[in-house]
Design an enzyme around this catalytic site. Structure first.
Site, PDB file in Angstrom:
ATOM      1  CG  ASP A 105      -2.080   1.022   1.062  1.00 12.46           C
ATOM      2  OD1 ASP A 105      -3.160   0.711   1.614  1.00 12.46           O
ATOM      3  OD2 ASP A 105      -2.080   1.825   0.203  1.00 12.46           O
ATOM      4  CD1 TRP A 106       0.582   5.648  -3.510  1.00 16.02           C
ATOM      5  CD2 TRP A 106       0.201   3.618  -3.591  1.00 16.02           C
ATOM      6  NE1 TRP A 106       0.825   5.212  -5.094  1.00 16.02           N
ATOM      7  CE2 TRP A 106       0.366   3.764  -4.958  1.00 16.02           C
ATOM      8  CE3 TRP A 106      -0.039   1.902  -3.388  1.00 16.02           C
ATOM      9  CZ2 TRP A 106       0.178   3.036  -6.162  1.00 16.02           C
ATOM     10  CZ3 TRP A 106      -0.277   1.342  -4.575  1.00 16.02           C
ATOM     11  CH2 TRP A 106       0.054   1.867  -5.709  1.00 16.02           C
TER      12      TRP A 106
END
Ligand code: GLC
Length: 669
Positions: free
Chosen positions: A221-222
């Site tokens: 995930d970012w």
């Protein structure tokens, strides 16, 4: 191209993203991959030359995944995937960062609108169709957020503390089912699982690959990577977005011998494969559906995902009736609110709908619109709204939550509608007994303050940009509602087990185990406002003629559903199993099969479900695997978890199923 043809520097660079939305191309040596959000519509971000966000490009805003789940329709899920692929192809997006399949443990979770259900079978089955639809049309999926990401509160750091059996039966199961569609990527979550970051969770990655058959690349995930070396050693293939500090430390660790060539090669190989798969999927791909056809898909999903929760003779509306419409969510300025906030937000491509205008065109009668309330508690022209409600035949109130209340990054404070909306509903419904509340919320609502005082409740959810037309079609009877709840509506948040959990910001202790959703409410006979799988229709469906044909480890369960009254309609039939006298705690019932059928007036359809002994299994930590104990089990068939019309007893012995008897109104256990 294989990793053997790449230098160590190239491989180290390859396993870290290029920027926010692309992988590196190693100076044109390999294809770069373009990824983009999101689950309810394409959010293609335009960035400036420095990589700063400029704007999100407009795209078709489909209903959110919770509305898709309320459709219980495999066809709708597949079509949504296919249609989203067209949006992506137009913008040259290779991978859509969707779908999210996390279980709805907590009705307050800010991202529930982006997820499917409290039940793993419903979530995993629809996610499978969505992924297969998307990928069959040349765009990759990204199954997320792996795993046990069930709240937004302190999501970047909190640890979800879960026992193995609960993990397997509830939180991992949707990923297991969705992996059968072979998503080309998966996204690890931000949170820790039992203390270890998801981005460094080697055990989780091993389960995904070795047990669920996932053969794609795992993307972070970012900003979910805290240590690129530790995450690469665990098997996280690609860090997104590029993080210079992490990359430099990775290079230094490699030079210091803290990560081996084999470990780097394993990740680089999967990123290389991902790039090649995406390049292959690009060949000859072009959008198949026009934008209008995609709008039609969005509308169809909304129509099939709208749930009629209450109807005391007020719906469908009669031609010529005068209607007063009120509430902020009926009008165009609410467009950004009829969706959740965060990365899933989509800039609508079409017109902002105005429910009053649409109803005016459809009914030909008098339709008044008085806003009555804005967001954030601003009341307005509320006296006029009362007058309109009193003078008109029917009063339609459009209430909801929207992106200020339901969003990525934060959870809801409570399960009720905003207080000013509740007050407006109470005030207006006193002026007209024929009051219908249309709910535009992304998750379960505590309706106890006002539901008894209204004649109708329509759960539209975050129904997307075609939702206004879909709601109007349901209200006027142009569409016979067929949606059913994919998430229980408890009476109050205090009835939800997670509400009793300690609120340690850093550790979410899943002490309730399997007691999530109907698995809890049905086991302990807890009253709910609207049960899992519940939804009304304008037709009446009658279930009969249950038959169970058992042979070896298989059983075929068949029954008849008749449309005994009303217009043509669609009915979602559900099958649950209930163990009798088990030697482990088992939920009172578990969904094991479902189908949605169109049934013409007066006609019957015969439904058949196939079961095997595996459908009766639980996960045993004694043997570290699934196990079906010999014994008696009940098969329960009905229209919701609490509307069971047909029941039978079966016996499992030595891996074989045998039919015992039908249970006619006797209490099986
Ligand atoms: C966000 C979300 C994830 C999204 C990604 C890219 O933080 O958690 O779902 O796909 O970052 O925007």
């Amino acid at each position: 191209m294989t990793v053997k043809e790449l230098t160590a520097e190239e491989k180290l660079r390859l396993i870290c993203g290029k920027d926010s939305w692309h992988t590196v191309d190693l100076d044109g040596k390999i294809p770069s991959v373009c990824v983009s959000d999101g689950p309810v519509g394409l959010r293609k971000s335009e960035m400036d030359e420095k990589g700063n966000w400029v704007r999100d490009l407009p795209a078709v805003a489909y209903p959110a995944l919770h509305v898709l789940a309320n459709s219980w329709s495999r066809e709708c899920a597949r079509e949504m995937g296919e249609s989203l692929a067209d949006d992506c192809k137009e913008q040259n997006v290779d991978i859509l960062l969707a779908p999210g399949v996390n279980i709805k443990r907590n009705p307050l979770n800010g991202r529930n609108f982006e997820y499917f259900s409290e039940d793993p079978l419903l979530a995993g089955t629809l996610a499978y169709e969505y992924i297969d639809g998307l990928q069959s049309k040349g765009v990759g999926a990204c199954l997320k957020h792996y795993y046990v990401n069930n709240r937004e509160y302190n999501r970047l750091d909190q640890s979800s503390e879960v026992d193995e059996r609960t993990l397997r039966e509830l939180y991992l199961k949707p990923f297991e089912l969705a992996c059968k569609a072979k998503p080309i990527s998966a996204m690890c979550a931000y949170n820790r699982i039992n203390g270890v970051y998801a981005s460094e969770n080697a055990k989780g990655f091993r389960i995904l690959r070795d047990e669920f058959g996932f053969d794609g690349a795992i993307i972070s995930d970012w900003g979910a990577v805290h240590d690129r070396t530790a995450s690469a050693k665990a098997g996280l293939d690609l860090e997104m977005p590029f993080h210079e500090g992490n990359y430099e430390k990775l290079v230094a660790d490699y030079k210091a011998g803290k990560i081996t060539d084999e470990e780097i090669d394993a990740c680089a190989e999967r990123v290389l494969r991902l790039a090649e798969r995406c390049e292959k999927m690009r060949e000859g791909r072009k959008a198949e559906r026009t934008v209008e056809e995609r709008f039609a898909v969005a509308r169809k999903i909304a129509e099939e995902g709208i749930v009629l929760l209450k109807n005391e003779g007020v719906l469908p509306l009669s031609p010529g009736q005068s209607i007063s419409v009120s509430g902020y969510f009926a009008a165009p300025e609410a467009f950004g609110k009829i969706s959740g906030g965060g990365s899933a937000m989509v800039q609508w491509r079409g017109e902002k709908f105005n429910l009053a205008d649409i109803l005016r065109k459809k009914t030909g009668g008098e339709v008044r619109y008085t806003r009555a309330f804005w967001e954030r508690g601003v009341l307005c022209d509320s006296r006029q709204a009362e007058i309109d409600a009193a003078e008109c035949d029917v009063c339609v109130i459009c209430a909801g939550t929207g992106s200020d209340i339901e969003s990525e990054g934060y959870d809801r404070g409570d399960m009720r509608l905003p207080q000013w909306e509740e007050e407006s509903i109470l005030r207006l419904s006193k002026r007209n007994p024929n009051t219908v509340v249309v709910l535009f919320t992304g998750s379960a609502v505590d309706v106890s303050a006002w539901a008894d005082g209204v004649a109708g409740i329509v759960y539209a959810g975050f129904c997307g940009e075609q939702g206004g037309e879909a709601v109007a079609r349901v209200l006027t009877g142009e569409v016979n509602p067929s949606g059913k709840l994919s998430e229980t509506f408890p009476v109050s948040y205090e009835d939800v087990p997670v509400s009793w959990a300690d609120n340690d910001p850093c550790v979410a202790r899943y002490e309730e185990g399997l007691d999530v959703g109907y698995r809890y409410y049905d086991t302990y006979d807890v009253r709910v406002s609207f049960p899992f799988g519940f939804g009304l229709s304008y037709s009446e469906f009658v279930y009969s003629a249950l038959k169970v044909k058992a042979s070896g480890d298989k059983a075929e369960v068949s029954f008849t559903v008749k449309n005994a009254g009303g217009p043509a309609g669609r009915e979602v039939s559900q099958l649950y199993i209930r163990p009798i006298a088990a030697y482990v705690h088992r939920p009172a019932q578990e969904l094991k099969a479902f189908t949605k059928q169109q049934i013409l007036p007066g006609k019957n359809v015969k439904v058949k479900f196939g079961l095997t002994t595996a459908d009766f299994a639980y996960y045993s930590t004694a043997v570290d695997g699934w196990r079906t104990d010999d014994g008696l089990y009940e098969i329960a068939v009905g229209a919701s978890s609490r509307e069971i019309f047909l029941r039978a007893l079966v016996k499992i012995e030595g891996g074989n199923i045998s039919f015992v008897k039908e249970l006619k109104d006797e209490f099986a256990f």
